[in-house]
Enzyme design. Structure first.
Site, PDB file in Angstrom:
ATOM      1  N   ASP A 224      43.924 -50.098 -22.613  1.00 12.88           N
ATOM      2  CA  ASP A 224      44.897 -50.977 -21.952  1.00 12.88           C
ATOM      3  C   ASP A 224      44.122 -52.150 -21.359  1.00 12.88           C
ATOM      4  OD1 ASP A 224      47.374 -51.822 -20.689  1.00 12.88           O
ATOM      5  OD2 ASP A 224      46.539 -51.087 -18.820  1.00 12.88           O
ATOM      6  N   SER A 225      44.880 -53.149 -20.907  1.00 15.94           N
ATOM      7  CA  SER A 225      44.264 -54.295 -20.245  1.00 15.94           C
ATOM      8  C   SER A 225      43.678 -53.902 -18.883  1.00 15.94           C
ATOM      9  CB  SER A 225      45.321 -55.378 -20.044  1.00 15.94           C
ATOM     10  OG  SER A 225      46.436 -54.837 -19.362  1.00 15.94           O
TER      11      SER A 225
ATOM     12  N   TYR B  45      46.790 -59.210 -19.705  1.00 17.45           N
ATOM     13  CA  TYR B  45      46.979 -59.690 -21.069  1.00 17.45           C
ATOM     14  C   TYR B  45      48.359 -60.365 -21.210  1.00 17.45           C
ATOM     15  CZ  TYR B  45      43.078 -56.842 -22.989  1.00 17.45           C
ATOM     16  OH  TYR B  45      41.860 -56.299 -23.301  1.00 17.45           O
ATOM     17  N   GLY B  46      49.259 -60.039 -20.271  1.00 17.38           N
ATOM     18  CA  GLY B  46      50.669 -60.412 -20.395  1.00 17.38           C
ATOM     19  C   GLY B  46      50.940 -61.899 -20.473  1.00 17.38           C
TER      20      GLY B  46
ATOM     21  N   CYS C 183      49.247 -50.334 -24.078  1.00 16.76           N
ATOM     22  CA  CYS C 183      49.572 -51.604 -23.430  1.00 16.76           C
ATOM     23  C   CYS C 183      50.661 -52.233 -24.293  1.00 16.76           C
ATOM     24  CB  CYS C 183      48.324 -52.487 -23.407  1.00 16.76           C
ATOM     25  SG  CYS C 183      48.612 -54.183 -22.858  1.00 16.76           S
ATOM     26  N   ASN C 184      51.774 -52.578 -23.688  1.00 14.54           N
ATOM     27  CA  ASN C 184      52.872 -53.147 -24.472  1.00 14.54           C
ATOM     28  C   ASN C 184      52.485 -54.484 -25.091  1.00 14.54           C
ATOM     29  OD1 ASN C 184      55.733 -51.625 -23.970  1.00 14.54           O
ATOM     30  ND2 ASN C 184      54.294 -51.269 -22.322  1.00 14.54           N
ATOM     31  N   THR C 185      51.801 -55.322 -24.308  1.00 15.47           N
ATOM     32  CA  THR C 185      51.448 -56.646 -24.809  1.00 15.47           C
ATOM     33  C   THR C 185      50.497 -56.523 -26.006  1.00 15.47           C
ATOM     34  OG1 THR C 185      51.577 -57.385 -22.510  1.00 15.47           O
ATOM     35  CG2 THR C 185      50.656 -58.930 -24.105  1.00 15.47           C
TER      36      THR C 185
ATOM     37  N   GLU D   8      50.290 -52.591  -8.757  1.00 15.61           N
ATOM     38  CA  GLU D   8      48.857 -52.414  -8.496  1.00 15.61           C
ATOM     39  C   GLU D   8      48.539 -52.414  -7.008  1.00 15.61           C
ATOM     40  OE1 GLU D   8      46.076 -54.571 -10.861  1.00 15.61           O
ATOM     41  OE2 GLU D   8      46.991 -53.844 -12.712  1.00 15.61           O
TER      42      GLU D   8
ATOM     43  N   CYS E  59      56.586 -52.289 -20.074  1.00 18.33           N
ATOM     44  CA  CYS E  59      55.254 -52.657 -19.581  1.00 18.33           C
ATOM     45  C   CYS E  59      54.700 -51.401 -18.923  1.00 18.33           C
ATOM     46  CB  CYS E  59      55.371 -53.795 -18.565  1.00 18.33           C
ATOM     47  SG  CYS E  59      53.837 -54.127 -17.677  1.00 18.33           S
ATOM     48  N   THR E  60      53.406 -51.187 -19.139  1.00 20.88           N
ATOM     49  CA  THR E  60      52.794 -49.930 -18.696  1.00 20.88           C
ATOM     50  C   THR E  60      52.946 -49.650 -17.202  1.00 20.88           C
ATOM     51  OG1 THR E  60      50.784 -51.218 -18.544  1.00 20.88           O
ATOM     52  CG2 THR E  60      51.046 -49.804 -20.479  1.00 20.88           C
ATOM     53  N   HIS E  61      53.032 -50.708 -16.386  1.00 22.62           N
ATOM     54  CA  HIS E  61      53.125 -50.497 -14.936  1.00 22.62           C
ATOM     55  C   HIS E  61      54.522 -50.099 -14.479  1.00 22.62           C
ATOM     56  CE1 HIS E  61      49.434 -52.777 -15.221  1.00 22.62           C
ATOM     57  NE2 HIS E  61      49.210 -52.653 -13.921  1.00 22.62           N
TER      58      HIS E  61
HETATM   59  N1  DGL Z   1      49.427 -53.402 -19.695  1.00 27.35           N
HETATM   60  C1  DGL Z   1      50.228 -54.598 -19.786  1.00 27.35           C
HETATM   61  C2  DGL Z   1      51.476 -54.321 -20.645  1.00 27.35           C
HETATM   62  O1  DGL Z   1      51.924 -53.202 -20.778  1.00 27.35           O
HETATM   63  C3  DGL Z   1      50.615 -55.092 -18.415  1.00 27.35           C
HETATM   64  C4  DGL Z   1      49.491 -55.745 -17.643  1.00 27.35           C
HETATM   65  C5  DGL Z   1      48.971 -56.992 -18.305  1.00 27.35           C
HETATM   66  O2  DGL Z   1      49.654 -58.040 -18.292  1.00 27.35           O
HETATM   67  O3  DGL Z   1      47.876 -56.936 -18.860  1.00 27.35           O
HETATM   68  O4  DGL Z   1      52.022 -55.232 -21.192  1.00 27.35           O
END
Ligand code: DGL
Length: 269
Positions: free
Chosen positions: A11-12, A43-44, A74-76, A153, A185-187
Site C-alpha cells: 500500500d502507499s 498516492y491518491g 491500495c485502491n488507487t 491517520e 479507499c483503504t482508510h
Molecule cells: N491507500 C490509498 C487508497 O486506498 C489511500 C491513501 C493514499 O492516497 O495513498 O487509495
C-alpha cells in the site's frame, strides 16, 4: 510455487493494514510480507504514471523476497497499476477494486451505487467500469473524500470533524438515493461507524478489504497455494520511512503485535 511462501501485500502507507488485517483473520495460516510506502504517501493525488512506477518498484521488491502472490492493498494503485503488474509479474496479483465492485453489484437492489475514494481512484473511473461491466443498468455515483485519509491517520475516527466532513461528502450521494456505498479507499473502513451513521440504515456499506481477503482465498485454493502447515505464520513489515509511527498505527488495528518494521528505501532505486 511453494504454498509455504508468504503473501506480498503493499500500500502507499498504513491504509493497506486494513486489508492485511482481513487476510490475517480470514487466512490465519498465511504469512504476510507487507510493504507500506510511507515515504511517498499519498498516492491518491498522484498521476497514473507515477503510481504505476511506484507500484512496479514495490512489486519487484516483494517478488525478490519470494512471495507466492501479491495483493495490491491500495485502491488507487489497484485502479492504476493492477493490469500492468498482472502482465509483468511471475506471481498472481489481485487488487481491491474488483472484489469490492463485485459485492456491491450483487447486493444493490435499486442499482444505484455510491463509491467514495481518493481523487485518483474516482478519476480512473475503474469502479464504474467494473460495475457497469457486471450490470450495465447500474448507476454509479462517485465522490472523492480526500480529507478522510488524514482524519483516519490522526485517529479522529469518531470525531465531530469527521462527522461534519462525512455529512458534506455524502450529501450528493444520498441525494441520488443510493442503496449501496463502496468504501473505496483503504482508510475508510476505519471510519465505518461515522460513515454508516451519516449514510443511514437504508444504505449498505461494502468493505473491499473484507471482500479481497475472500477473493485471495479463492485464488490460492484454485492455484493449490493455500498454506496448510501447522507451524505458526510469520508476518514481516517494511516501510520506506517513519517506522515508529507505522508501528503505532499497525498495533492499533492488527490482531498481532508488531515489534518492528524494517525501513527499506532500496525499492526506490
Ligand atoms: N491507500 C490509498 C487508497 O486506498 C489511500 C491513501 C493514499 O492516497 O495513498 O487509495
Amino acid at each position: 510455487m511453494c504454498s509455504e511462501l508468504p503473501i506480498g501485500v503493499f500500500d502507499s502507507g498504513v491504509g493497506g493494514l486494513t486489508v492485511a488485517k482481513e487476510i490475517m483473520s480470514q487466512l490465519p495460516k498465511e504469512s504476510v510480507l507487507y510493504f507500506g510506502d510511507t515515504a511517498r504517501v499519498p498516492y491518491g493525488n498522484k498521476s497514473e504514471e507515477t503510481v504505476i512506477a511506484y507500484s512496479r518498484q514495490i512489486a519487484r521488491f516483494l517478488c525478490s523476497c519470494n512471495v507466492k502472490a501479491i495483493v495490491i492493498a491500495c485502491n488507487t494503485a489497484s485502479a492504476f497499476a493492477l493490469e500492468t503488474l498482472a502482465g509483468e509479474l511471475p506471481v498472481p496479483v489481485i487488487g481491491v477494486v474488483k472484489p469490492g465492485a463485485k459485492t456491491a453489484a450483487r447486493i444493490t437492489k435499486s442499482k444505484r451505487i455510491g463509491v467514495i475514494a481518493t481523487n485518483g481512484t474516482i478519476r480512473s473511473g475503474l469502479y464504474e467500469r467494473y460495475l457497469k461491466s457486471i450490470s450495465p443498468d447500474i448507476r454509479v455515483f462517485g465522490q472523492a473524500c480526500p480529507l478522510f485519509v488524514p482524519l483516519a491517520e490522526e485517529g479522529l475516527c469518531n470525531d465531530p470533524v469527521t462527522r461534519e466532513m462525512a455529512t458534506r461528502y455524502l450529501a450528493p450521494l444520498l441525494h441520488e438515493q443510493i442503496d449501496t456505498l463502496v468504501l473505496g479507499c483503504t482508510h475508510y473502513p476505519l471510519l465505518t461507524d461515522v460513515i454508516g451513521s451519516v449514510a443511514g440504515p437504508s444504505v449498505t456499506l461494502v468493505n473491499p478489504a473484507y471482500e479481497t481477503a475472500k477473493e485471495l482465498r479463492a485464488l490460492l485454493t484454485e492455484r493449490d497455494l493455500l498454506r496448510t502447515s501447522d507451524t505458526p505464520s510469520i508476518h514481516r513489515f517494511f516501510v520506506s520511512d517513519g517506522e515508529e509511527q507505522f508501528r503505532r498505527f499497525a498495533n492499533s488495528i492488527l490482531p498481532c503485535e508488531l515489534e518492528e518494521a524494517d525501513v527499506n528505501r532500496k525499492v526506490f532505486s
